[in-house]
Design an enzyme around this catalytic site. Structure first.
Site, PDB file in Angstrom:
ATOM      1  N   ASP A 260       0.795  -1.438   0.384  1.00 37.58           N
ATOM      2  CA  ASP A 260       0.074   0.206   0.104  1.00 37.58           C
ATOM      3  C   ASP A 260       0.995   1.467  -0.205  1.00 37.58           C
ATOM      4  OD1 ASP A 260      -1.900  -2.274   0.687  1.00 37.58           O
ATOM      5  OD2 ASP A 260      -3.014  -0.619   1.777  1.00 37.58           O
TER       6      ASP A 260
ATOM      7  N   LYS B 239     -10.910  -0.345  -1.701  1.00 36.35           N
ATOM      8  CA  LYS B 239     -10.541  -0.648  -0.220  1.00 36.35           C
ATOM      9  C   LYS B 239     -10.435   0.728   0.799  1.00 36.35           C
ATOM     10  CE  LYS B 239      -6.673  -1.589   3.647  1.00 36.35           C
ATOM     11  NZ  LYS B 239      -5.066  -1.694   4.108  1.00 36.35           N
TER      12      LYS B 239
ATOM     13  N   LYS C 291      -7.179   3.160  -2.675  1.00 37.43           N
ATOM     14  CA  LYS C 291      -7.579   2.858  -0.886  1.00 37.43           C
ATOM     15  C   LYS C 291      -8.437   4.787  -1.120  1.00 37.43           C
ATOM     16  CE  LYS C 291      -5.082   2.126   3.021  1.00 37.43           C
ATOM     17  NZ  LYS C 291      -4.128   0.857   3.743  1.00 37.43           N
TER      18      LYS C 291
END
Length: 298
Positions: free
Chosen positions: A144, A243, A207
């Site tokens: 990430d 996400k 995300k």
């Protein structure tokens, strides 16, 4: 040549039909939840949400012992609740990838890390790629990173996209999730643009938030991101995951995000290959909702 590439990115952004109208987005979210939240507020959905969790521990005080303890709880979950799906991943700082990957004993749970100068994204791209590569070498199969807000607000779209692409190469076979930091972007138009740039640069997931500096996830940001994923899929045929992170504190919160994903992207996105929830505090609450009693397992 560089100017032509910049123009190409601007053209892609200008061609998007995803709404950048904040008021319209707010109204659309309210309408979806009013119509569909109740039908999704059930144990089967709680199980799907639990199985989408990236169990997260990102503290300056983390130690090998504290990370190992978290992994051991994930290992034990399969023995204590064999009828339930486990979490999707364990997410830590990159130096703990070797600890997580070495201690994990259950299948189907990934080793995820934050990398690329998390949470600011303000450093040399060479450091970002090196950190990513080292984490993958140590067992991370998900990475990430944070969208470079400085490059975005500077209008340097080519450099921004190239940076994400370079980090994607450093990931090898690992999934790349790009954190947009929607609490900093704020406006629907900027969230849409960041989503599009990240996906065209190679993101496997987009995300919402780091949960560190700026406000965390919002339903409005999720709506714009999911609409952007849908448009991108219709244009390219490539599925990108979504996400939510930074702000999922209750089972109701998780169900609301599930509902948006279901209504915008459809059933094909309702599994942990394409839907994730980054949280630590909500894991026990969602598990308690599944079991119908208070449980403090993690």
């Amino acid at each position: 040549m560089s100017e032509n590439i910049q123009d190409k990115y601007r053209q892609v952004l200008n061609e998007s039909k995803v709404s950048g109208d904040d008021a319209a987005v707010t109204a659309a979210v309210a309408d979806i939840l009013a119509k569909h939240f109740d039908e999704n507020n059930n144990v089967d959905v709680y199980k799907t949400c639990f199985n989408a969790i990236d169990l997260t521990k990102l503290n300056s005080t983390d130690t090998v012992e504290s990370i190992t303890k978290m992994v051991e709880r994930v290992n034990a979950f399969e023995e204590e609740y064999p009828e339930l799906p486990n979490v999707a991943a364990i997410c830590t700082y990159p130096n703990f990838a070797v600890v997580v990957s070495g201690a994990l004993e259950v299948s189907g749970v990934d080793t995820a890390v934050v990398a690329g100068s998390f949470p600011s994204s303000q450093t040399f791209v060479e450091i970002k790629t090196a950190e990513t590569a080292l984490a993958v070498k140590d067992g991370a199969n998900e990475v990430d990173i944070v969208f470079n807000l400085g490059l975005y607000y500077g209008g340097n779209y080519e450099e921004l996209a190239d940076e994400i692409s370079e980090i994607k190469v450093a990931c090898g076979d690992a999934r790349l999730k790009v954190i947009l930091e929607t609490g900093a972007l704020v406006r629907a138009e900027d969230i849409r643009n960041a989503s599009i740039l990240s996906m065209y640069a190679g993101a496997d997931f987009i995300k919402t938030s780091t949960g560190k500096v700026y406000p965390g996830a919002s339903l409005e940001a999720a709506y714009v991101m999911c609409q952007s994923i849908k448009e991108y899929y219709e244009k390219t045929g490539r599925k990108v995951g979504f996400k939510v992170s930074g702000g999922v504190s209750t089972t109701d919160d998780a169900v609301k995000y599930y509902t948006l994903v279901k209504e915008i992207l459809g059933e094909e996105w309702l599994n942990n290959n394409y839907f994730r929830i980054g949280t630590s505090r909500a894991a026990n609450l969602i598990l308690s909702s599944i079991l119908g009693k208070e449980v403090k397992f993690f």
